[in-house]
Design a protein around this motif. Structure first.
Motif, PDB file in Angstrom:
ATOM      1  N   THR A  25      -3.334   0.912  -1.373  1.00 17.51           N
ATOM      2  CA  THR A  25      -4.150  -0.160  -0.806  1.00 17.51           C
ATOM      3  C   THR A  25      -3.509  -1.503  -1.132  1.00 17.51           C
ATOM      4  OG1 THR A  25      -5.470  -0.560  -2.776  1.00 17.51           O
ATOM      5  CG2 THR A  25      -6.258   1.164  -1.291  1.00 17.51           C
ATOM      6  N   PHE A  26      -4.128  -2.564  -0.628  1.00  9.76           N
ATOM      7  CA  PHE A  26      -3.603  -3.907  -0.850  1.00  9.76           C
ATOM      8  C   PHE A  26      -3.497  -4.231  -2.340  1.00  9.76           C
ATOM      9  CE2 PHE A  26      -4.366  -8.561  -1.206  1.00  9.76           C
ATOM     10  CZ  PHE A  26      -3.197  -8.982  -0.588  1.00  9.76           C
ATOM     11  N   LEU A  27      -4.463  -3.755  -3.109  1.00  9.95           N
ATOM     12  CA  LEU A  27      -4.495  -4.144  -4.517  1.00  9.95           C
ATOM     13  C   LEU A  27      -3.845  -3.148  -5.473  1.00  9.95           C
ATOM     14  CD1 LEU A  27      -8.100  -5.669  -4.740  1.00  9.95           C
ATOM     15  CD2 LEU A  27      -5.957  -6.919  -4.888  1.00  9.95           C
ATOM     16  N   THR A  28      -3.473  -1.982  -4.969  1.00 15.33           N
ATOM     17  CA  THR A  28      -2.937  -0.989  -5.905  1.00 15.33           C
ATOM     18  C   THR A  28      -1.438  -0.784  -5.717  1.00 15.33           C
ATOM     19  OG1 THR A  28      -3.427   0.790  -4.367  1.00 15.33           O
ATOM     20  CG2 THR A  28      -5.095   0.329  -6.045  1.00 15.33           C
ATOM     21  N   GLU A  29      -0.850  -0.268  -6.744  1.00 12.63           N
ATOM     22  CA  GLU A  29       0.580   0.045  -6.725  1.00 12.63           C
ATOM     23  C   GLU A  29       0.828   1.162  -5.706  1.00 12.63           C
ATOM     24  OE1 GLU A  29       4.008  -1.116  -7.886  1.00 12.63           O
ATOM     25  OE2 GLU A  29       2.453  -1.695  -9.296  1.00 12.63           O
ATOM     26  N   THR A  30       1.914   1.043  -4.962  1.00 13.38           N
ATOM     27  CA  THR A  30       2.237   2.077  -3.991  1.00 13.38           C
ATOM     28  C   THR A  30       3.208   3.067  -4.630  1.00 13.38           C
ATOM     29  OG1 THR A  30       2.019   0.384  -2.333  1.00 13.38           O
ATOM     30  CG2 THR A  30       3.055   2.409  -1.645  1.00 13.38           C
ATOM     31  N   ILE A  31       2.832   4.333  -4.657  1.00  8.74           N
ATOM     32  CA  ILE A  31       3.664   5.312  -5.354  1.00  8.74           C
ATOM     33  C   ILE A  31       4.312   6.261  -4.336  1.00  8.74           C
ATOM     34  CG2 ILE A  31       3.666   7.164  -7.067  1.00  8.74           C
ATOM     35  CD1 ILE A  31       1.103   5.689  -8.177  1.00  8.74           C
ATOM     36  N   PHE A  32       5.601   6.436  -4.476  1.00  4.63           N
ATOM     37  CA  PHE A  32       6.328   7.256  -3.507  1.00  4.63           C
ATOM     38  C   PHE A  32       7.035   8.394  -4.204  1.00  4.63           C
ATOM     39  CE2 PHE A  32       5.833   3.140  -1.794  1.00  4.63           C
ATOM     40  CZ  PHE A  32       5.536   3.367  -0.469  1.00  4.63           C
ATOM     41  N   ASN A  33       6.350   9.449  -4.383  1.00  4.22           N
ATOM     42  CA  ASN A  33       7.035  10.553  -5.038  1.00  4.22           C
ATOM     43  C   ASN A  33       6.821  11.865  -4.314  1.00  4.22           C
ATOM     44  OD1 ASN A  33       4.418  10.758  -5.639  1.00  4.22           O
ATOM     45  ND2 ASN A  33       4.640  10.820  -7.866  1.00  4.22           N
ATOM     46  N   THR A  34       6.658  11.771  -3.002  1.00  7.78           N
ATOM     47  CA  THR A  34       6.505  13.013  -2.262  1.00  7.78           C
ATOM     48  C   THR A  34       7.794  13.818  -2.325  1.00  7.78           C
ATOM     49  OG1 THR A  34       5.130  11.819  -0.747  1.00  7.78           O
ATOM     50  CG2 THR A  34       5.873  13.956  -0.019  1.00  7.78           C
ATOM     51  N   THR A  35       7.673  15.020  -2.757  1.00  6.99           N
ATOM     52  CA  THR A  35       8.860  15.877  -2.784  1.00  6.99           C
ATOM     53  C   THR A  35       8.618  17.120  -1.911  1.00  6.99           C
ATOM     54  OG1 THR A  35       7.944  16.836  -4.783  1.00  6.99           O
ATOM     55  CG2 THR A  35       9.705  15.201  -5.076  1.00  6.99           C
ATOM     56  N   LYS A  55      -1.576   5.106  11.693  1.00  3.56           N
ATOM     57  CA  LYS A  55      -2.281   3.993  12.337  1.00  3.56           C
ATOM     58  C   LYS A  55      -2.519   2.840  11.362  1.00  3.56           C
ATOM     59  CE  LYS A  55      -5.736   5.183  15.091  1.00  3.56           C
ATOM     60  NZ  LYS A  55      -5.276   4.553  16.328  1.00  3.56           N
ATOM     61  N   ASN A  56      -2.014   3.012  10.154  1.00  2.00           N
ATOM     62  CA  ASN A  56      -2.250   2.009   9.116  1.00  2.00           C
ATOM     63  C   ASN A  56      -1.015   1.157   8.827  1.00  2.00           C
ATOM     64  OD1 ASN A  56      -4.412   1.083   7.671  1.00  2.00           O
ATOM     65  ND2 ASN A  56      -3.934   2.268   5.836  1.00  2.00           N
ATOM     66  N   SER A  57       0.121   1.845   8.666  1.00  2.00           N
ATOM     67  CA  SER A  57       1.339   1.132   8.274  1.00  2.00           C
ATOM     68  C   SER A  57       1.746   0.006   9.224  1.00  2.00           C
ATOM     69  CB  SER A  57       2.492   2.124   8.123  1.00  2.00           C
ATOM     70  OG  SER A  57       2.297   2.853   6.935  1.00  2.00           O
ATOM     71  N   PRO A  58       1.595   0.178  10.542  1.00  6.06           N
ATOM     72  CA  PRO A  58       2.011  -0.919  11.428  1.00  6.06           C
ATOM     73  C   PRO A  58       1.237  -2.217  11.178  1.00  6.06           C
ATOM     74  CG  PRO A  58       1.709   1.101  12.684  1.00  6.06           C
ATOM     75  CD  PRO A  58       1.167   1.371  11.310  1.00  6.06           C
ATOM     76  N   LEU A  59       0.136  -2.128  10.435  1.00  8.79           N
ATOM     77  CA  LEU A  59      -0.646  -3.344  10.167  1.00  8.79           C
ATOM     78  C   LEU A  59      -0.021  -4.167   9.043  1.00  8.79           C
ATOM     79  CD1 LEU A  59      -4.224  -1.742  10.304  1.00  8.79           C
ATOM     80  CD2 LEU A  59      -3.018  -2.905  12.147  1.00  8.79           C
ATOM     81  N   GLY A  60       0.959  -3.578   8.327  1.00  8.52           N
ATOM     82  CA  GLY A  60       1.610  -4.302   7.240  1.00  8.52           C
ATOM     83  C   GLY A  60       0.673  -4.465   6.056  1.00  8.52           C
ATOM     84  N   SER A  61       1.067  -5.328   5.122  1.00  9.38           N
ATOM     85  CA  SER A  61       0.226  -5.462   3.924  1.00  9.38           C
ATOM     86  C   SER A  61      -0.682  -6.690   3.964  1.00  9.38           C
ATOM     87  CB  SER A  61       1.084  -5.480   2.660  1.00  9.38           C
ATOM     88  OG  SER A  61       1.884  -6.629   2.635  1.00  9.38           O
ATOM     89  N   GLN A  76       4.478  -1.215   1.445  1.00  9.05           N
ATOM     90  CA  GLN A  76       5.713  -1.154   0.657  1.00  9.05           C
ATOM     91  C   GLN A  76       6.522  -2.442   0.746  1.00  9.05           C
ATOM     92  OE1 GLN A  76       7.922   2.350   1.480  1.00  9.05           O
ATOM     93  NE2 GLN A  76       8.864   2.380  -0.541  1.00  9.05           N
ATOM     94  N   SER A  77       6.027  -3.383   1.530  1.00 10.15           N
ATOM     95  CA  SER A  77       6.605  -4.727   1.505  1.00 10.15           C
ATOM     96  C   SER A  77       5.430  -5.684   1.385  1.00 10.15           C
ATOM     97  CB  SER A  77       7.414  -4.997   2.779  1.00 10.15           C
ATOM     98  OG  SER A  77       6.578  -4.921   3.904  1.00 10.15           O
ATOM     99  N   GLY A  78       5.739  -6.953   1.213  1.00  8.19           N
ATOM    100  CA  GLY A  78       4.665  -7.925   1.016  1.00  8.19           C
ATOM    101  C   GLY A  78       4.659  -8.415  -0.416  1.00  8.19           C
ATOM    102  N   GLU A  79       3.624  -9.165  -0.762  1.00 10.56           N
ATOM    103  CA  GLU A  79       3.575  -9.760  -2.105  1.00 10.56           C
ATOM    104  C   GLU A  79       3.576  -8.674  -3.182  1.00 10.56           C
ATOM    105  OE1 GLU A  79       0.491 -12.639  -2.778  1.00 10.56           O
ATOM    106  OE2 GLU A  79       0.990 -12.799  -4.896  1.00 10.56           O
ATOM    107  N   ALA A  80       4.349  -8.901  -4.220  1.00  8.13           N
ATOM    108  CA  ALA A  80       4.439  -7.992  -5.369  1.00  8.13           C
ATOM    109  C   ALA A  80       4.992  -6.619  -4.987  1.00  8.13           C
ATOM    110  CB  ALA A  80       3.082  -7.838  -6.058  1.00  8.13           C
ATOM    111  N   ARG A  81       5.771  -6.569  -3.901  1.00 12.54           N
ATOM    112  CA  ARG A  81       6.328  -5.294  -3.471  1.00 12.54           C
ATOM    113  C   ARG A  81       7.847  -5.390  -3.340  1.00 12.54           C
ATOM    114  NH1 ARG A  81       0.539  -5.335  -2.010  1.00 12.54           N
ATOM    115  NH2 ARG A  81      -0.067  -3.206  -2.415  1.00 12.54           N
TER     116      ARG A  81
END
Ligand code: BGC
Length: 763
Positions: free
Chosen positions: A476-486, A431-437, A514-519
């Motif tokens: 979050t908006f201000l933090t780095e998004t980390i994708f390492n789910t294995t 319910k969060n991702s569709p809101l974008g960054s 994962q998109s938007g400014e600085a992404r």
């Protein structure tokens, strides 16, 4: 008695309340705005003038760490002294009223603040991300979506949005691709224009209404061409590209009457945009006669030091103001350095006066001098923000933004009853991702998920399995998004669900941040282990409808080849799930078309339809020496303008009214479009031209017209286009507009690659 009370109240008002208004001539509403501005400027000290050019961020850093050079205490001290002209990110009537009160009750001249906010695709009730909206090609809908955003933002105290972003880009690696209208300057110009009208209203007078806000065209200029798609990187670009591809949407918004511009973080050919007099003075304020003001991007004045363009703070300040940046967003430099620079004779006071005049003009136009609290109505805030009407509006926009990329085996639309459906993918229940960054004002987890929406169709048997998480950590908006789910422990359950289903719906793509400014990304594949999940599910049930949720073009070569049905569902905002479910179930027939090319792999980037021809465009000799790649086709996976429907459209009878035209004659083009399928539908009919030969080479195709046509099942309509010099010419390397005689090929079709063709000659 009543009369006496009224008289007494009136006297009190003169003595205490409104006494200021009575003595200050600029408060006389009968005088024209320009005169009122002159009267006010005459009263202002240099410090107060510079104060108008200073903008502070008022929200995050009151609670979080203060940025370089400032603190919350300092900001409030400056506010009281009248050294602040604007605040950004203050939101909600209560907060806005509090800061506005300081400006209009505690400062000497009581000049109201203009309150800015990133209302990028909605305030609290979110529309689709702008790239998705562009896929609708529906200018009325886009205008309405901006009007909804303005309505909610203005009801919350805001009177200025930092939108629209009209940055043309060809680079899906760049995270901010989500924020613009894609790769095409013609479509981008039309959309930019529509969004200005949506935010500000149809006429200049509409700006003074309480439900409109000033718009801000950004980022001036060429930010979409940062090298390698790397955020904040430099831009090197030919004049031809600048004039023909980058600048047109900016100019279109000036024609629409936009009141403010924002400059940009990037350098352009070695000069930071913020210190770029060619852009801001020569083009914007000179050639285009823009009479609103330019705000810097966030700390971009100070950043000219890091760029190596300014030697210190004073130098950065002088360079920015001389180049035409009127307001300093969060560099803390105008307020600190500008007075001294003027006193030392390094910056002319006339430049300050010009900047202040521009800023005050917009404040007057918004009606802030007449009532600084006009956007501060709690009752309206409660009624408007999150209203049913606004939710209906963004749902409509969301449906129009969806693009059907593939539909084989008649998988779509889904049947409404008797089907066993397995819904798979963490994004289906997100319910969060569709809101974008870009959703500073929206609460987390407030989008309708695909799962929730599909559960409304009760006559099917729906099973949900996430398969795998997208993230290993909260972003979050201000933090780095980390994708390492294995963690693949959910694969088995998902496979079992798929095995037992008639159809599998998989919602895969990017997390909201994962998109938007600085992404920026260098890999455009499905992130994490989603590709693996897709292939595993395919092994047990190939009847898959892949729904993409993403803020940029993704590379999906395997899916494009193997998966029978693919729906581009972007990040569609608050009503995302409902829009997607209605399309999947055929309650809405999709009509979106891609506003940007989807590459086959990241190595093709930048890839765009309106490129130049090489000298060796095709394989004519069956030898290796032609323009191609050894490892992948050079065409995109899905071209610009591409999108399918549940029905079928046939094009016939492309006609041009003559074969030869004199200059200034109108060229009339028509085509018959028939809905020959089984559903009512909408088609975006697209017209492209190609100037065969010119003094500067022209792109192999250029969009110069489009029409959104509603066609009932079986219906035929004739679609008309008119071409004038405006569409046939181009800018030379000095910015002159040329219309040259010669042969023009035209194509009218259903995407940038397919259509009916003809030609005419311009004498
Ligand atoms: C962005 C702008 C935005 C501003 C204010 C900057 O980082 O580049 O687009 O309007 O912040 O939030």
């Amino acid at each position: 008695m009543k009369k006496q009370i009224r008289k007494y109240a009136f006297l009190l008002l003169i003595v205490f309340g409104n006494g200021y208004a009575q003595t200050k001539k600029h408060m006389d509403t009968k005088k024209p705005i320009e005169e009122r501005i002159s009267l006010l400027i005459k009263e202002m000290t240099l410090e107060e003038k510079v104060g108008q050019m200073n903008q502070y961020n008022g929200f995050w850093d009151v609670t979080g760490p203060a940025p370089k050079g400032g603190s919350a205490e300092l900001k409030y001290e400056h506010l009281r002294k009248g050294w602040v002209g604007s605040m950004l990110t203050v939101r909600g009537v209560k907060e806005v009223r509090a800061v506005q009160k300081i400006a209009v009750e505690e400062t000497r001249l009581r000049i109201p603040l203009i309150i800015g906010f990133d209302v990028i695709h909605g305030y609290k009730t979110l529309s689709p991300i702008p790239l998705a909206e562009a896929a609708s090609w529906d200018l009325e809908a886009i205008k309405k979506s901006a009007a909804i955003a303005a309505d909610e933002a203005s009801a919350s105290g805001i009177n200025w949005t930092f939108a629209p972003n009209v940055d043309i880009t060809n680079d899906a690696r760049w995270g901010r691709v989500m924020e613009g209208a894609g790769e095409d300057p013609y479509l981008g110009s039309k959309i930019g224009y529509a969004r200005i009208k949506g935010f500000q209203g149809e006429t200049m007078a509409d700006l003074a209404k309480v439900n409109t806000i000033a718009a801000c065209t950004k980022h001036f200029a060429a930010y979409g061409y940062v090298e390698a798609g790397l955020e904040y990187n430099s831009v090197d670009m030919s004049n031809s590209k600048l004039y023909n591809s980058v600048l047109p949407p900016f100019e279109a918004t000036v024609q629409a009457g936009v009141r403010t511009f924002m400059n940009s973080f990037n350098t352009l050919n070695g000069i930071p945009a913020t210190g770029n007099a060619f852009l801001q003075r020569d083009i914007l304020k000179g050639k285009w006669k823009f009479d609103g003001f330019v705000v810097s991007d966030y700390a971009s004045i100070r950043e000219m030091i890091a760029h190596g363009y300014a030697k210190d703070e004073a130098d950065a300040t002088a360079k920015a103001v001389i180049a035409g940046s009127d307001m300093d967003m969060e560099s803390y430099l105008y307020v600190a350095k500008l007075v001294t620079l003027v006193k030392e004779g390094k910056v002319k006071e006339a430049l300050i006066d010009d900047a202040v005049r521009r800023i005050l003009r917009v404040k007057f136009e918004l009606g802030l001098f007449d009532d600084p609290y006009r956007y501060c109505d709690e009752k309206r805030e409660k009624e408007v923000v999150g209203s049913k009407a606004n939710n209906d509006g963004v749902l409509d926009m969301a449906k129009k933004s969806i693009v059907l990329l593939k539909n084989e085996k008649n998988l779509l639309p889904l049947k409404k009853s008797g089907q066993k459906i397995a819904l798979i993918g963490a994004l289906a229940n997100d319910k969060n991702s569709p809101l974008g960054s870009w959703r500073i004002a929206a609460d987390d987890n407030t989008a309708v998920s695909v799962l929730e929406a599909m559960q409304q169709y009760k006559d099917n048997q729906l099973t949900f399995e996430k398969g795998a998480d997208l993230l290993s950590q909260k972003a979050t908006f201000l933090t780095e998004t980390i994708f390492n789910t294995t963690d693949k422990s959910g694969f088995e359950a998902a496979k079992t669900a798929a095995k037992n289903a008639d159809v599998v719906v998989m919602v895969l793509g990017e997390y909201g941040f994962q998109s938007g400014e600085a992404r920026s990304r260098t890999d455009l594949n499905l992130p994490g282990i989603q590709q693996e999940l897709l292939e595993e599910i395919y092994k047990v049930n190939p009847n898959i409808v892949l729904v993409l949720n993403n803020g940029r073009p993704l590379t999906i070569p395997w899916a494009a080849q193997n998966i029978p049905a693919i729906v581009e569902g972007w990040q569609l905002g608050t009503q995302a799930g409902n829009a997607i479910a209605q399309v999947l179930y055929g309650d809405y027939n999709p009509s979106g078309k891609l506003p940007i090319s989807f590459p086959r792999n990241v190595g093709q980037v930048p890839i765009y339809y309106n490129k130049y021809s090489t000298g060796r465009p095709i394989d004519s000799d069956k030898n290796v020496f032609w323009s191609h790649y050894m490892d992948v086709e050079k065409t995109p996976q899905f071209p610009f303008g591409f999108g399918l429907s549940y029905t079928k459209f046939d094009y016939k009878n492309l006609k041009i009214n003559k074969t030869t035209f004199a200059k200034r004659e109108k060229i009339e083009v028509s085509v018959d479009v028939t809905n020959s399928g089984n559903y009512d539908g909408k088609e975006v009919v697209q017209l492209y031209i190609h100037d065969e030969f010119a003094s500067i080479v022209r792109p192999i195709k250029e969009l110069k017209g489009f029409e959104l046509v509603n066609l009932k099942k079986g219906e035929t309509k004739t679609v008309h286009f008119t071409l004038t010099e405006r569409e046939l010419g181009f800018y030379d390397n000095n910015g002159n507009y040329l219309v040259e005689p010669g042969v023009f090929n035209i194509m009218v079709g259903w995407n940038s690659n397919e259509g009916l063709t003809s030609k005419f000659e311009l004498k």
